[in-house]
Design an enzyme around this catalytic site. Structure first.
Site, PDB file in Angstrom:
ATOM      1  N   THR A   1       0.816  -1.212   0.000  1.00 56.02           N
ATOM      2  CA  THR A   1       0.000   0.000   0.000  1.00 56.02           C
ATOM      3  C   THR A   1       0.847   1.258   0.000  1.00 56.02           C
ATOM      4  OG1 THR A   1      -1.502   1.304   1.376  1.00 56.02           O
ATOM      5  CG2 THR A   1      -0.104  -0.234   2.526  1.00 56.02           C
TER       6      THR A   1
ATOM      7  N   TYR B   1      -1.840  -0.007  10.128  1.00 61.38           N
ATOM      8  CA  TYR B   1      -2.134  -0.623   8.834  1.00 61.38           C
ATOM      9  C   TYR B   1      -0.893  -0.550   7.930  1.00 61.38           C
ATOM     10  CZ  TYR B   1      -3.823  -0.942   4.038  1.00 61.38           C
ATOM     11  OH  TYR B   1      -3.962  -1.274   2.717  1.00 61.38           O
TER      12      TYR B   1
END
Ligand code: UD1
Length: 333
Positions: A123, A147
């Site tokens: 990501t 995350y």
């Protein structure tokens, strides 16, 4: 659909938003996808009936070993994981389990059972709040939430494993993935999604009454946040290209996956209004903690390494396919 002549590919998280698109792209390219999903956020109906489906956790070594043996798995596309940034802040250990620990076990099961290729969903969150708006893969990594850190730790595990074993990988750092299958076969069906385009489309079809712009005082042309939105179909085609790159002997590599072009929140809202012929009830709210003002991929490397070229790089097309899916979900409910 192409004749199925290529190898069997394990798709973890194949009942999720991006994973279910990858299943279609693999079938369309002649591969035999096999889905492993624990259905914690995935939806069974997103997986075609003729695709083998195993409901289990991707972090279970015995399950993975059995699937590899039963189906003759050649490579793994690893999508399974948790993706909601604020949730990762309130429940970090859940994210380190679902993302980092699961990936560790999966990598180990691949090494132990002779799988030598993995494509990993990383990501842009690994960059954190970057100093530059346009980030290339050598930009310093400074994730600002669990995350992003849980994904970066997996990149590190893969790199260390590639140095020590013959498991090679491509880590794809996704920017803002949006849209749905242009043929309407799958789309974003995760409940309580937090993504801008999904939320705006839910407003347009009457699923929500209003939406909020998180801050209009950023240092951007119209004051709202700017992001690099990539059509999910282009994204999953990059995965197929990555598989073929590794099959051709390519070295392990980490690549940005975006278009290199940004749109503001207001531009996205305008596109949704245009495509839906509605006016959305949009309110201006405070900035969301942890949001960068602008984040755009330097997408040069993925083009040169994989030969990948986007086909659907158009905001209105992204929105159009997202809206069509949202309408079909409404009629299903
Ligand atoms: C972040 C992550 C991304 C992750 C995604 C999933 C980073 C850099 N990126 O993307 O890796 O996959 O979350 O959760 O951390 N917005 C509104 N109103 C809304 C929703 C969003 O104004 O109701 C704005 C946001 O402030 C932002 C833009 O829209 O400027 C995009 O937000 P969102 O779709 O949530 O994605 P990111 O936060 O960019």
């Amino acid at each position: 659909m192409a004749e199925q002549t290529k190898g069997a590919i394990l798709v973890t998280g194949g009942a999720g938003y991006i994973g279910s698109h990858a299943v279609l792209a693999l079938s369309d390219a002649g591969y035999r996808p096999v889905v492993l999903d624990n259905l914690s956020t995935g939806r069974r109906f997103l997986v075609p009936d003729d695709v083998p489906f195993i409901e289990a956790d991707a972090g279970g070594p015995e399950t993975v070993a059995k699937i590899i043996a039963d189906h003759g798995i050649e490579a793994v596309l690893h999508f399974a994981g948790s993706v909601v940034v604020p949730e990762s802040v309130s429940d970090p250990l859940n994210y380190y389990r679902n993302n980092t620990c699961t990936s560790r076990n999966l990598i180990e099961a691949c090494v132990a059972n002779g799988v030598r290729r993995m494509i990993f969903s990383s990501t842009a969150a690994v960059y954190g709040i970057a100093e530059r708006t346009r980030v290339d893969e050598d930009t310093p990594l400074a994730p600002i939430n669990p995350y992003g850190r849980s994904k970066l730790m997996t990149e590190w595990m893969l790199r260390d494993t590639a140095a020590a074993t013959d498991l090679r990988h491509v880590a794809l750092r996704y920017f803002n993935v949006a849209g749905g299958d242009p043929e309407g076969r799958t789309g974003q069906a995760t409940p309580n999604a937090t993504h801008l385009i999904k939320i705006a489309c839910e407003c347009a079809v009457g699923q929500r009454r209003h939406m909020e712009i998180f801050g209009d005082d950023y240092d951007t042309p119209d004051g709202t946040g700017v992001r690099d939105y990539i059509h999910v179909t282009d994204l999953v085609e990059a995965h197929v290209a990555a598989l073929e790159y590794l099959a051709g002997g390519g070295d392990s590599v980490t690549l940005n996956c975006g278009y290199g072009h940004g749109y503001s929140v207001r531009e996205v809202v305008a596109a949704v209004e245009r495509q839906s012929a509605t006016t959305l009830d949009v309110r201006i709210g405070p900035r969301r903690p942890g949001d960068a003002s602008a984040l755009i991929a330097d997408a040069g490397r993925i083009g040169s390494v994989l030969g990948w070229r986007p086909r659907l790089a158009d905001l209105d097309l992204i929105v159009k396919t997202a809206l069509a899916w949202e309408k079909s979900l409404r009629s299903r409910a």
